[in-house]
Design an enzyme around this catalytic site. Structure first.
Site, short mmCIF file in Angstrom:
data_model
loop_
_atom_site.label_atom_id
_atom_site.label_comp_id
_atom_site.label_asym_id
_atom_site.label_seq_id
_atom_site.Cartn_x
_atom_site.Cartn_y
_atom_site.Cartn_z
N CYS A 99 0.81 -1.23 0.00
CA CYS A 99 0.00 0.00 0.00
C CYS A 99 0.84 1.28 0.00
O CYS A 99 0.30 2.37 -0.15
CB CYS A 99 -0.94 0.00 1.19
SG CYS A 99 -2.01 -1.45 1.26
N HIS A 392 -9.17 2.83 -2.25
CA HIS A 392 -7.74 2.55 -2.11
C HIS A 392 -7.22 1.64 -3.22
O HIS A 392 -7.07 0.44 -3.04
CB HIS A 392 -7.50 1.91 -0.73
CG HIS A 392 -6.10 1.46 -0.47
ND1 HIS A 392 -4.99 2.17 -0.88
CD2 HIS A 392 -5.63 0.36 0.17
CE1 HIS A 392 -3.90 1.53 -0.49
NE2 HIS A 392 -4.26 0.42 0.13
N CYS A 422 0.32 2.79 6.41
CA CYS A 422 0.72 1.42 6.75
C CYS A 422 0.71 0.62 5.45
O CYS A 422 0.17 1.04 4.44
CB CYS A 422 -0.25 0.81 7.74
SG CYS A 422 -1.96 0.73 7.13
#
Length: 436
Positions: A99, A392, A422
């Site tokens: 991510c 996302h 994160c």
């Protein structure tokens, strides 16, 4: 305060971010259904170059990322160069840091600028959760390899006879950590329990995220940084993100059942970020190169930090680990920041990181620091909403956050902004941005 590490070239130039753009983000299986990540990447980079009016030959490097990789286009960066009319001699390579992938892409281009090997580059990422590499079972894969080497039909038939019906079933991409078998939502549940984060707190943060994102669109704050996407068969363009729930109420969130720990859990689909399709990119240059081209930078990259922790327990604490390091390298404290933008993978993860940033005990006993990083001022935090609302697309989120934060800093008269996330594998990323 530890050592300050200025991000400058050998000539003393700062690293300028001159432009940024993204596609609208779309929920899995909706507007971008059937559009692979490589095409989303081409879409955003092509439009970014067209809007900036920067000659393609000025861009000397493109670093791009993709988390859910497709076998037919393993180097998405090079395909974007070849598919957007950029100079074919442009250096291009792909990166992946889960991510935090576009954070990594930005850091790589910045390092090339500081080394003096380039003077301008593009960094970004794209992902599609709608176009996935659906695989086959290990047994079928092995048989197919052996069949390819078999010389006679009887040999091939003998190999196929070893298969059972279950071996022919498609295998979707893994959603769990390779090392632990834990899903991201399982880790979010761990964190909710470890840090005493209630369902009500999670739902409230999710509601806040959607309300602020809806307001940002309503106020026209995102129109300069989000392109209109024209999607085959080109009948209806996608203008805005399609995940944002502007008319929801807290009561709506309370209706959903837990998604991971069905019996005792508090993490739901509504207080988590959804699977999403999209792409985002930024143009970076040395400060002097931007001046030569008559460009006014959006802002500057002041510092960055990447961290890693154990994956078995509460592994989504990346912001709590990477933020103090990025601030230290920038020579700043939390109180110096104008804006704080944290990736909202889950409301539980976000609230846990906020809690630990202000924890003296965590600072001393875990980080080995004398004092807490600092309390997070709610008036500075995710002021335009976050990933729970926007969605996302894994590799695109960092570039979205960077561009969005720099534009908002300009609206507030400049200052410093922190963007942090994160990532799977216990990874963390943080960057300090500066706008004048």
């Amino acid at each position: 305060m530890g050592q300050v590490l200025p991000l400058v070239t050998r000539q003393g130039d700062r690293i300028a971010i001159v432009s940024g753009l993204r596609t609208p983000f779309a929920r899995q299986g909706t507007a971008f259904h059937g559009i692979p990540a490589v095409d989303l990447g081409k879409m955003v980079v092509g439009e970014l170059l067209a809007r900036s009016e920067i000659p393609a030959e000025v861009i000397e490097q493109l670093v791009f990322g993709q988390v859910v990789q497709m076998p037919e286009a393993p180097n998405i960066a090079r395909e974007i160069v070849l598919g957007t009319g950029m100079n074919v001699h442009t250096d291009a390579y792909s990166v992946s840091r889960a991510c935090a992938t576009s954070f990594q892409a930005v850091a790589n281009v910045a390092e090339s600028l500081m080394a003096g090997t380039i003077r301008a580059g593009i960094a970004g990422g794209a992902d599609s959760s709608s176009v996935l590499p659906i695989g086959v079972s290990k047994k079928l894969a092995r048989v197919l390899v052996d069949v390819n080497k078999a010389r006679t039909m009887s040999q091939r038939l003998k190999l196929f006879s070893r298969l059972r019906l279950r071996d022919l079933m498609p295998v979707p991409p893994a959603v769990a950590e390779y090392s632990t078998g834990l899903r991201m939502g399982d880790t979010a549940e761990q964190m909710a329990k470890t840090y005493g984060i209630t369902r009500e707190q999670q739902d409230a943060l999710a509601h806040r995220s959607h309300q602020r994102a809806a307001q940002a669109w309503s106020d026209g704050k995102l129109k300069e940084e989000v392109m209109t996407a024209f999607i085959p068969p080109y009948k209806q363009p996608l203008v805005e993100d399609n995940n944002i729930r502007g008319n929801s109420s807290l009561a709506d969130y309370a209706k959903l059942r837990p998604a991971f720990d069905r019996k005792h859990g508090t993490v739901t689909a509504a207080n988590s970020t959804p699977l999403t399709d999209g792409a985002a990119a930024v143009i970076l240059m040395t400060e002097s190169r931007a001046k030569e081209l008559g460009l006014v930078p959006l802002g500057y990259l002041r510092s960055y930090a990447f961290t890693a922790i154990d994956v078995w327990q509460d592994m989504l604490l990346g912001p709590a680990w990477s933020t103090p390091l990025a601030l230290e390298r920038a020579g700043l404290t939390m109180s110096d920041l104008t804006l704080i933008d944290m990736h909202e993978a889950f409301a539980a993860q976000t609230l846990a990181n906020i809690q630990l940033l202000g924890s003296e005990r965590f600072a001393r006993e875990v980080l080995g620091r004398a004092h807490a990083t600092g309390e997070v001022d709610d008036s500075k935090f995710n002021v335009l909403g976050g990933s729970i609302a926007y969605g996302h697309p894994f590799a695109a989120t960092g570039a979205r956050m960077i561009t969005q934060t720099l534009h908002e800093l300009h609206r507030r008269g400049g200052g410093f902004g922190l963007v942090t996330a994160c990532a799977a594998g216990g990874l963390g990323a943080a960057m300090v941005l500066e706008a004048e």
